[in-house]
Design an enzyme around this catalytic site. Structure first.
Site, PDB file in Angstrom:
ATOM      1  N   LYS A  80       0.863  -1.172   0.000  1.00 25.86           N
ATOM      2  CA  LYS A  80       0.000   0.000   0.000  1.00 25.86           C
ATOM      3  C   LYS A  80       0.906   1.230   0.000  1.00 25.86           C
ATOM      4  O   LYS A  80       2.056   1.146   0.437  1.00 25.86           O
ATOM      5  CB  LYS A  80      -0.869   0.001   1.273  1.00 25.86           C
ATOM      6  N   GLY A 180     -24.559   3.720   3.786  1.00 25.36           N
ATOM      7  CA  GLY A 180     -23.621   4.280   2.805  1.00 25.36           C
ATOM      8  C   GLY A 180     -23.956   3.856   1.395  1.00 25.36           C
ATOM      9  O   GLY A 180     -23.815   2.684   1.037  1.00 25.36           O
ATOM     10  N   VAL A 181     -24.447   4.810   0.602  1.00 24.79           N
ATOM     11  CA  VAL A 181     -24.750   4.502  -0.801  1.00 24.79           C
ATOM     12  C   VAL A 181     -23.847   5.337  -1.707  1.00 24.79           C
ATOM     13  O   VAL A 181     -24.308   6.106  -2.542  1.00 24.79           O
ATOM     14  CB  VAL A 181     -26.252   4.691  -1.145  1.00 24.79           C
ATOM     15  N   GLY A 182     -22.547   5.160  -1.503  1.00 29.15           N
ATOM     16  CA  GLY A 182     -21.550   5.800  -2.362  1.00 29.15           C
ATOM     17  C   GLY A 182     -21.320   4.902  -3.571  1.00 29.15           C
ATOM     18  O   GLY A 182     -22.249   4.277  -4.083  1.00 29.15           O
ATOM     19  N   VAL A 184     -19.755   1.962  -4.023  1.00 30.99           N
ATOM     20  CA  VAL A 184     -20.077   0.534  -3.861  1.00 30.99           C
ATOM     21  C   VAL A 184     -21.532   0.361  -3.406  1.00 30.99           C
ATOM     22  O   VAL A 184     -22.274  -0.456  -3.956  1.00 30.99           O
ATOM     23  CB  VAL A 184     -19.132  -0.156  -2.839  1.00 30.99           C
TER      24      VAL A 184
HETATM   25  P1  NAD Z   1     -17.570   6.219  -1.246  1.00 32.72           P
HETATM   26  O1  NAD Z   1     -16.832   7.329  -0.597  1.00 32.72           O
HETATM   27  O2  NAD Z   1     -17.942   6.339  -2.685  1.00 32.72           O
HETATM   28  O3  NAD Z   1     -18.934   5.923  -0.441  1.00 32.72           O
HETATM   29  C1  NAD Z   1     -19.043   5.978   0.942  1.00 32.72           C
HETATM   30  C2  NAD Z   1     -20.434   6.485   1.249  1.00 32.72           C
HETATM   31  O4  NAD Z   1     -20.635   6.408   2.658  1.00 32.72           O
HETATM   32  C3  NAD Z   1     -20.654   7.949   0.838  1.00 32.72           C
HETATM   33  O5  NAD Z   1     -21.893   8.078   0.176  1.00 32.72           O
HETATM   34  C4  NAD Z   1     -20.655   8.684   2.161  1.00 32.72           C
HETATM   35  O6  NAD Z   1     -21.428   9.850   2.158  1.00 32.72           O
HETATM   36  C5  NAD Z   1     -21.216   7.632   3.086  1.00 32.72           C
HETATM   37  N1  NAD Z   1     -20.912   7.827   4.502  1.00 32.72           N
HETATM   38  C6  NAD Z   1     -19.787   8.289   5.069  1.00 32.72           C
HETATM   39  N2  NAD Z   1     -19.918   8.314   6.409  1.00 32.72           N
HETATM   40  C7  NAD Z   1     -21.144   7.821   6.688  1.00 32.72           C
HETATM   41  C8  NAD Z   1     -21.861   7.580   7.878  1.00 32.72           C
HETATM   42  N3  NAD Z   1     -21.331   7.844   9.062  1.00 32.72           N
HETATM   43  N4  NAD Z   1     -23.108   7.065   7.789  1.00 32.72           N
HETATM   44  C9  NAD Z   1     -23.669   6.787   6.586  1.00 32.72           C
HETATM   45  N5  NAD Z   1     -23.017   7.002   5.422  1.00 32.72           N
HETATM   46  C10 NAD Z   1     -21.792   7.516   5.474  1.00 32.72           C
HETATM   47  O7  NAD Z   1     -16.697   4.911  -0.975  1.00 32.72           O
HETATM   48  P2  NAD Z   1     -16.830   3.491  -1.683  1.00 32.72           P
HETATM   49  O8  NAD Z   1     -15.782   3.374  -2.723  1.00 32.72           O
HETATM   50  O9  NAD Z   1     -18.242   3.209  -1.989  1.00 32.72           O
HETATM   51  O10 NAD Z   1     -16.339   2.535  -0.488  1.00 32.72           O
HETATM   52  C11 NAD Z   1     -17.187   2.237   0.607  1.00 32.72           C
HETATM   53  C12 NAD Z   1     -16.427   1.353   1.586  1.00 32.72           C
HETATM   54  O11 NAD Z   1     -16.023   0.164   0.930  1.00 32.72           O
HETATM   55  C13 NAD Z   1     -15.135   1.979   2.116  1.00 32.72           C
HETATM   56  O12 NAD Z   1     -14.941   1.548   3.447  1.00 32.72           O
HETATM   57  C14 NAD Z   1     -14.062   1.396   1.222  1.00 32.72           C
HETATM   58  O13 NAD Z   1     -12.810   1.366   1.852  1.00 32.72           O
HETATM   59  C15 NAD Z   1     -14.624   0.000   1.009  1.00 32.72           C
HETATM   60  N6  NAD Z   1     -14.140  -0.638  -0.212  1.00 32.72           N
HETATM   61  C16 NAD Z   1     -14.359  -0.061  -1.419  1.00 32.72           C
HETATM   62  C17 NAD Z   1     -13.921  -0.706  -2.577  1.00 32.72           C
HETATM   63  C18 NAD Z   1     -14.173  -0.120  -3.942  1.00 32.72           C
HETATM   64  O14 NAD Z   1     -14.027  -0.838  -4.948  1.00 32.72           O
HETATM   65  N7  NAD Z   1     -14.582   1.129  -4.049  1.00 32.72           N
HETATM   66  C19 NAD Z   1     -13.248  -1.934  -2.505  1.00 32.72           C
HETATM   67  C20 NAD Z   1     -13.055  -2.508  -1.231  1.00 32.72           C
HETATM   68  C21 NAD Z   1     -13.513  -1.850  -0.103  1.00 32.72           C
END
Ligand code: NAD
Length: 363
Positions: A80, A180-182, A184
């Protein structure tokens, strides 16, 4: 504590400090292990308060990648990188290219990808200086944003959990609380609705919340309540550390299975979930879809092949649940033991192969 003191005894191979005065780059690359293959892991661009915080983070994250790759059955090690700074203020082409040149000096021992604070476009920029980048855009032969593939892997993991708990992998009419609806979470929400699940969501970002409601017609709840909901499945897809001393007795679900990294604040929380009769899907196993996807780029990306490999998360979860039952341990501990066992076995084979035929081309 000195760096040697921190890395000795925990299997770490190499820590590289990178500094470029002209662009202001300050980065640390940690290679935890190349025993199973080149160390692949993302580059986090983050405004750490100090160097101490950055080194703790990069060491923890790089070790996590070794376990994730091992549990996913990939021929990869764990690494990393962190770039110290505010991505909004400090990111520039100059800096990303300087970083790319440092990655290149490692000759493929470390392969990078996007992470918190870095994007697909940043990887395209770094790629101008180094071959050792994955997760680039499609125009550069890359696999694009891995998030939908991660979500697809999480869906497989949730189905494996459902089979284990309810005796049926189908998610039709299962209730799911999705935090969390980001990137993923949004994609996962779509998959769950498609499968016939009844989904309730919460997010601090009102735009993301509104987008999911508009796209999928799901219900919403307030942030503070999402993990307490009386549902079949709680799916944390926001930040890590959500299963902690405060929340551990507040869950009202049968399964916790989501994409967030480092969900357990401490390893003991995994044991506690077991005592509470909640099936926990170990995070680094269920969220490996993104890693599986970028790994495929090393062979010339084929989306179909990557998605096929992601289906394997279902089987990996079943193996871990079996192991946990057989040994009377938590699923989180079983996942660690499963990964460590694979690292031991495969690295032994690789050592013998290297002694007989010389170093493999992947390392
Ligand atoms: P992202 O930033 O696109 O989405 C995260 C979402 O969570 C956002 O909509 C944010 O507003 C919301 N959020 C933040 N704090 C919050 C809270 N306290 N309560 C409710 N919602 C909250 O990130 P992502 O890429 O979707 O990743 C989500 C998680 O999955 C992270 O922990 C990341 O490390 C993990 N992850 C992601 C991937 C990937 O391919 N993107 C792969 C492995 C793990």
């Amino acid at each position: 504590m000195g760096v040697f003191e921190r890395i000795t005894g925990d299997g770490y191979e190499q820590v590289v400090y990178c500094s470029d005065d002209q662009s202001g780059l300050k980065a640390i690359i940690a290679i935890h292990s190349t025993a199973m293959g080149p160390a692949l892991g993302g580059t986090r661009f983050y405004p750490y308060d100090n160097e101490e915080e950055a080194i703790i983070d990069v060491l923890r994250l790089s070790k996590g990648m070794t376990y994730k790759a091992a549990a996913a059955g990939l021929d990869l090690g764990g690494g990393k990188a962190v770039i110290i700074g505010d991505p909004k203020r400090d990111k520039s082409e100059e800096l990303l290219r300087a970083y790319g040149r440092f990655v290149e000096t490692l000759g493929g021992r470390y392969i990078t990808a996007a992470d918190v604070g870095t994007t697909l476009e940043d990887m395209d920029t770094a790629r101008r200086e180094t071959r050792w980048v994955t997760g680039c855009s499609h125009t550069y032969g890359g696999s694009g944003d891995p998030s939908p593939v991660t979500a697809y892997g999480v869906l497989q993991g949730i189905k494996a959990c459902s089979l284990d708990v309810f005796g049926d992998a189908s998610l039709k009419n299962r209730t799911v609380a999705l935090q969390g609806v980001g990137k993923v979470g949004h994609a996962l929400c779509g998959y769950l609705v498609e499968e016939g699940a009844k989904v309730t969501i919460a997010d601090i970002d009102v735009d993301n919340l509104a987008r999911a409601v508009a796209d999928f017609g799901v219900e919403t709840t307030v942030l503070a309540d999402i993990h307490k909901m009386d549902v079949d499945i709680f799916a944390p897809c926001a930040l890590g550390g959500g299963i902690n001393d405060e929340t551990i007795n507040e869950f009202n679900c049968k399964i916790i299975a989501g994409a967030a990294n480092n969900q357990l604040a401490r390893p003991e929380h995994g044991d506690k979930l077991r005592d509470l009769g909640i099936l926990y899907a170990p995070d680094f196993v269920i969220n490996a879809g993104g890693l599986i996807n970028v790994e495929d780029e090393l062979r010339g990306y084929d989306r179909e092949r990557a998605m096929q490999k992601v289906l394997g998360i279902y089987k990996a979860m079943q193996l871990i649940f079996g192991l946990a039952k057989e040994r009377g341990i938590s699923t989180s501990q079983a996942a660690n033991e499963y990964a460590e066992d694979r690292i031991r076995k495969i690295s032994r084979i690789r050592l013998v192969r290297t002694a007989e035929y010389g170093p493999s081309s992947s390392n």
